[in-house]
Write an enzyme that holds these catalytic residues in place. Structure first.
Site, short mmCIF file in Angstrom:
data_model
loop_
_atom_site.label_atom_id
_atom_site.label_comp_id
_atom_site.label_asym_id
_atom_site.label_seq_id
_atom_site.Cartn_x
_atom_site.Cartn_y
_atom_site.Cartn_z
N CYS A 27 28.36 64.61 29.94
CA CYS A 27 29.67 64.21 30.90
C CYS A 27 29.77 62.75 30.38
O CYS A 27 28.92 62.10 29.93
CB CYS A 27 29.46 64.33 32.15
SG CYS A 27 30.85 64.65 33.14
N CYS A 68 31.36 60.69 33.21
CA CYS A 68 31.62 59.82 34.48
C CYS A 68 30.67 58.91 34.85
O CYS A 68 31.09 58.00 35.41
CB CYS A 68 31.87 61.02 35.73
SG CYS A 68 30.00 61.89 36.05
N CYS A 122 35.89 61.77 34.46
CA CYS A 122 34.87 62.69 33.29
C CYS A 122 35.53 62.58 31.97
O CYS A 122 35.68 63.55 31.43
CB CYS A 122 34.65 63.94 33.74
SG CYS A 122 33.62 64.28 35.12
N LYS A 126 32.32 75.16 37.97
CA LYS A 126 31.73 74.02 38.61
C LYS A 126 32.71 73.54 39.62
O LYS A 126 34.02 73.32 39.31
CB LYS A 126 31.60 72.75 37.65
CG LYS A 126 31.07 71.31 38.47
CD LYS A 126 30.82 70.55 37.26
CE LYS A 126 30.37 69.23 38.23
NZ LYS A 126 30.09 67.97 37.03
N ARG A 161 26.31 61.09 43.51
CA ARG A 161 27.11 59.97 43.26
C ARG A 161 26.13 58.76 43.45
O ARG A 161 26.32 57.68 42.57
CB ARG A 161 28.34 59.86 44.34
CG ARG A 161 29.19 61.33 44.10
CD ARG A 161 29.96 61.33 42.90
NE ARG A 161 30.76 62.50 43.05
CZ ARG A 161 30.65 63.46 42.05
NH1 ARG A 161 29.66 63.90 41.30
NH2 ARG A 161 31.38 64.67 42.39
N ARG A 204 38.31 64.55 41.77
CA ARG A 204 38.21 65.45 40.58
C ARG A 204 38.47 66.76 40.68
O ARG A 204 38.12 67.52 39.90
CB ARG A 204 36.38 65.61 40.17
CG ARG A 204 35.85 64.18 39.67
CD ARG A 204 34.45 63.93 39.21
NE ARG A 204 34.08 62.89 38.74
CZ ARG A 204 33.06 62.09 39.20
NH1 ARG A 204 32.20 62.86 40.12
NH2 ARG A 204 32.69 61.01 38.84
N LYS A 243 27.67 75.96 39.81
CA LYS A 243 27.38 74.71 40.72
C LYS A 243 28.30 74.38 41.53
O LYS A 243 29.53 74.53 41.39
CB LYS A 243 27.02 73.54 39.56
CG LYS A 243 26.73 72.28 40.13
CD LYS A 243 26.78 71.30 39.14
CE LYS A 243 26.46 69.90 39.78
NZ LYS A 243 26.39 68.74 38.96
N TYR A 255 15.70 69.72 42.53
CA TYR A 255 14.94 68.75 42.83
C TYR A 255 13.78 69.04 43.65
O TYR A 255 12.80 68.31 43.68
CB TYR A 255 15.90 67.54 43.55
CG TYR A 255 17.28 67.37 43.09
CD1 TYR A 255 17.10 66.21 41.91
CD2 TYR A 255 18.25 67.95 43.20
CE1 TYR A 255 18.31 65.91 41.27
CE2 TYR A 255 19.63 67.48 42.91
CZ TYR A 255 19.43 66.62 41.77
OH TYR A 255 20.50 66.25 41.16
#
Length: 328
Positions: A120, A122, A130, A195, A205, A217, A248, A313
């Site tokens: 990407c 961004c 992006c 997405k 972010r 976005r 996502k 995560y």
């Protein structure tokens, strides 16, 4: 009163019986662990909105990758913060940038660990958007060339999988053509095919310093209200050559995951995103929930909905919990 002779509770009586008839399960091999690399050396700084997650310099990213591999997690996805930003995000394909250096170093140190590169712009553009801007909108077609350059640089650094997350139309075809022309036919494309423009990305972010400097976005990421449109995106990316299809975020879009699973014959991935992670961590820190139980239940729901791969995560904790439960 005559009782029904069908008694489903018979199959729930003991843990051993429940295990025998369990329809879905979590396995360590299901997971990809995201890491965030930054400039510098000997950097390991906790991300405030994502407790337990860190900004890592390349040397510490390698150490993290080695720990992840020892836990049995098969893959990492590499995100990064650059040393410089400009209007077109040129640091995104700079081979001296942290992401490319980390991919190369991790592949050298842990050759059997699968490396996913996030493709990407961004994090690398001054605008935080992006792609290339035309006024206040991202100009789709000029952006494709840049996205393909990012994917190529990551593949040349050693990424096994490139994962475009920009949501530009035609990006999969552009990347596949570029990879193939450069004799990188074996590099896998895992498309962020579906997405959504989601509020669940907030902590990311913070982690990737990628908040847009103006607007949002929604002009290229999907409207959360739409599901038929998601199937259109999936079909297009399949036609263009995507090897793996991703949805996502994960938890609020399990209905979409199921529709995708029923539609495609390729592996389906989900991203258990930063906001989902942060909410669990915050509630657990207050003692309001049982963190392990909530995490395992949430991730199991993603498997039940039809995902084959979970980017999360929580992956290191889950790996430890699964090993404890198995007695290994």
């Amino acid at each position: 009163m005559k009782l029904n002779t069908l008694r489903p509770r018979r199959l729930r009586r003991t843990n051993a019986i429940r295990s025998m008839v369990r329809e879905n399960s979590l396995e360590i091999n299901d997971f990809v662990y995201p890491i965030f690399v930054v400039p510098g050396t000997n950097v390991k700084e906790e991300i405030p909105s994502m407790p337990g997650q860190y900004h890592l310099s390349v040397d510490n990213a390698v150490k993290m990758a080695e720990e992840v591999y020892k836990l049995g997690i098969p893959a990492v996805e590499v995100f990064g913060l650059p040393e410089y930003k400009d209007e077109i995000g040129s640091s995104a394909w700079d081979m001296t940038s942290p992401v490319q250096r980390a991919i190369k170093a991790i592949k050298s140190a842990v050759p059997d660990l699968v490396i996913v590169g996030d493709v990407c712009l961004c994090q690398y553009t001054l605008s935080g958007h992006c792609g290339v801007l035309k006024g206040h909108e991202v100009d789709n077609d000029p952006t494709l060339e840049l996205i393909a350059k990012v994917a190529l640089s990551q593949a040349e650094a050693g990424a096994d999988i490139v994962a475009p997350s920009d949501m530009m139309d035609g990006r999969i075809a552009a990347i596949r053509e570029t990879l193939d022309k450069n004799d990188l036919q074996n590099v896998i494309i895992m498309s962020y095919a579906v997405k959504y423009a989601s509020g669940y990305y907030g902590p990311f972010r913070d982690a990737a310093d990628s908040a847009p400097q103006f607007g949002d976005r929604r002009g290229y990421q999907m409207d959360p209200a739409n599901s038929r449109e998601a199937m259109k995106e999936v079909d297009l990316d399949m036609e263009e050559g995507a090897d793996i299809i991703m949805v996502k975020p994960a938890l609020a879009y399990l209905d979409i995951v199921r529709q995708v699973r029923d539609r495609v014959d390729r592996p389906v991935a989900v991203y258990n995103v930063s906001g989902e992670y942060a909410m669990v961590k915050a509630a657990a820190a207050k003692g309001w929930i049982d963190e392990k139980r909530i995490v395992m239940e949430s991730l199991l729901s993603m498997k039940r909905a039809g995902s084959d791969i979970i980017i999360s995560y929580h992956a290191p904790d889950v790996a430890k919990w699964l090993k404890e439960e198995s007695g290994r």
